[in-house]
Design an enzyme around this catalytic site. Structure first.
Site, PDB file in Angstrom:
ATOM      1  N   GLY A 122       0.832  -1.199   0.000  1.00 40.52           N
ATOM      2  CA  GLY A 122       0.000   0.000   0.000  1.00 40.52           C
ATOM      3  C   GLY A 122       0.862   1.242   0.000  1.00 40.52           C
ATOM      4  O   GLY A 122       2.083   1.154   0.176  1.00 40.52           O
ATOM      5  N   LYS A 123       0.266   2.358  -0.226  1.00 40.32           N
ATOM      6  CA  LYS A 123       0.989   3.625  -0.141  1.00 40.32           C
ATOM      7  C   LYS A 123      -0.024   4.733   0.016  1.00 40.32           C
ATOM      8  O   LYS A 123      -1.168   4.611  -0.452  1.00 40.32           O
ATOM      9  CB  LYS A 123       1.803   3.865  -1.419  1.00 40.32           C
ATOM     10  CG  LYS A 123       2.982   4.795  -1.217  1.00 40.32           C
ATOM     11  CD  LYS A 123       4.166   4.086  -0.599  1.00 40.32           C
ATOM     12  CE  LYS A 123       5.295   5.016  -0.282  1.00 40.32           C
ATOM     13  NZ  LYS A 123       6.489   4.305   0.169  1.00 40.32           N
TER      14      LYS A 123
END
Ligand code: NAD
Length: 423
Positions: free
Chosen positions: A112-113
């Site tokens: 994720g980011k």
């Protein structure tokens, strides 16, 4: 945009860079079209517009993102970036990078980011706190130790993580330290986290040197970037008796044929604000320093440093990619042709996320390890992952980067199939 400018723009676009590597690995693995789509598209993307009152009373709305690229192997894992140029394409690219990175080192996370479009350099501490708390509150349903575990990235730090953890805990009505990593030690952070990425670079470099039959004390090293990753890599490599002959920063480079005294250089930078004019070395041209005849080059500053325009000038035998994306996809074949042994970013700098994983494990157990144990377990994972990637490369007759992507895609794909995630 002219044809040349557009080609250059594409070369430097992180999303294109991630896609190019994905395409090569997917083709080599002969992944069918449907599965490629599953692996390519982020599982979830959330955009939030966060109203925040500034210190002068004005109200501003900040746009933030969280992209969960994959949750097949475990919770999404990845940093939160605060910068004026945060862009959804970049967040997507970085989220997919995290999926592959976690799979390469075989830790039970997806990728994720996140990011918020803002300029932390002109915001006060109180404004940053309000932005962080609102952003976290907006995302409270999709974050969590079992769902998505953020960490610091550019423009964010331990304090940001402390605010996120506190806001999340307020909503849950109890303290949930495992919702973020990269926290202060006093709030459930892990020992060894600050040095972890640099230490990981050291472990994989030592393995690569063995393959070249170069003893550490004979290895000449140049490091670009003297921040967290570059500084710690240089310090730990010097401690391991390697000769760190050059450090390269944005404002210049220093050189010492016999190896720089890294601790003294750190002190010099702290006192003067720069590495240049260091009494224990000579100033050299920062561009030429990248092309020194060294055994190991560690680009640990920023992305897009080695491109098709300069890759042919690299003389290092081993390229240990401390930064994310320091080499563009178009530079890859040039380095391969030259026989440079590349330790790709998704392996080389995975020490950071590995110790983040240890932090999460310790928080969930409520039992904290000493630094020796953290470092030993990091060494075990980095060394094993290096061997996995290199033997995969040899078995499939591909370069290390392609092998790392193939290994990662294969592991994620295997989980998706086993779970029947598409049913
Ligand atoms: P940092 O800000 O602590 O250090 C970066 C350093 O690079 C700074 O000293 C800066 O002055 C220098 N720099 C900037 N532009 C430069 C240029 N053009 N030439 C030479 N030096 C330049 O950042 P960091 O945490 O060390 O991260 C560096 C890279 O490593 C980034 O790509 C980051 O995404 C990646 N990374 C960091 C971690 C981590 O744990 N910190 C983990 C994985 C990957």
């Amino acid at each position: 945009m002219s044809g040349v400018n557009s080609a250059l723009h594409d070369e430097l676009n992180p999303l294109k860079a991630a896609e190019a590597r994905f395409d090569i690995a997917a083709e080599k693995l002969a992944i069918d079209e449907g599965m490629q789509k599953v692996l390519r598209f982020p599982a979830r993307e959330v955009t939030v517009n966060i109203p925040v009152q500034l210190d002068d009373g004005r109200i501003e709305v900040f746009t933030g993102y969280r992209v969960q690229h994959s949750i097949a192997r475990g919770p999404a894992k990845g940093g939160i970036r605060y910068a004026p140029d945060v862009h959804i394409d970049e967040v997507r690219a970085l989220a997919s990078w995290m999926t592959w990175k976690c799979a390469v080192v075989n830790i039970p996370y997806g990728g994720g980011k996140g990011g918020i479009i803002c300029d932390p350099s002109i915001l006060s501490e109180r404004e940053l706190e309000r932005i962080t708390r609102r952003y976290t509150a907006e995302l409270v349903e999709i974050l969590g130790p079992e769902l998505d575990v953020p960490a610091p990235d550019l423009g964010t730090n331990q304090q940001t993580m402390a605010w996120m953890m506190d806001t999340y805990s307020m909503h849950k009505r109890h303290t949930v330290t495992a919702v973020v990593t990269g926290k202060p030690i006093e709030l459930g952070g892990s020992k060894g986290r600050t040095e972890a990425t640099g230490r990981g670079c050291l472990f994989v470099t030592l393995e690569a040197l063995k393959r070249f039959k170069i003893y550490p004390y004979n290895a000449r090293v140049a490091v670009q970037g003297f921040g967290n990753v570059g500084g710690q890599s240089a310090r730990l490599m010097a401690q391991a008796k390697m000769k760190v002959v050059s450090i390269i920063e944005w404002d210049g480079a220093v050189y010492n044929e016999d190896g720089l005294d890294i601790e003294a250089l750190m002190l010099h930078k702290k006192e003067t604000g720069s590495i240049i004019d260091f009494p224990g070395g000579e100033n050299i041209d920062k561009n030429e320093a990248l092309y020194l005849d060294v055994d190991v080059l560690v680009p640990a500053a920023k992305e897009n440093v080695i491109t098709q325009a300069n890759a042919h000038k690299i003389q290092a035998k081993i390229l240990c990619e401390g930064a994310n994306g320091p080499t563009t996809a178009l530079a890859d074949p040039i380095l391969r042709e030259k026989g440079v042994f590349v330790i790709p970013d998704i392996l080389a700098n995975a020490g950071g996320v590995t110790v983040s994983y240890f932090e999460w494990v310790q928080d969930r157990q409520g039992y904290f390890w000493n630094e020796k144990l953290v470092n030993e377990r990091l060494e075990e994972i980095m060394t094993q992952s290096f061997r996995d990637v290199v033997s995969f490369a040899e078995k499939h007759n591909v370069d290390n980067r392609t092998a790392a992507y193939m290994l990662a895609l294969d592991r994620v794909l295997f989980t998706i199939k086993l779970r029947g995630l598409y049913a």
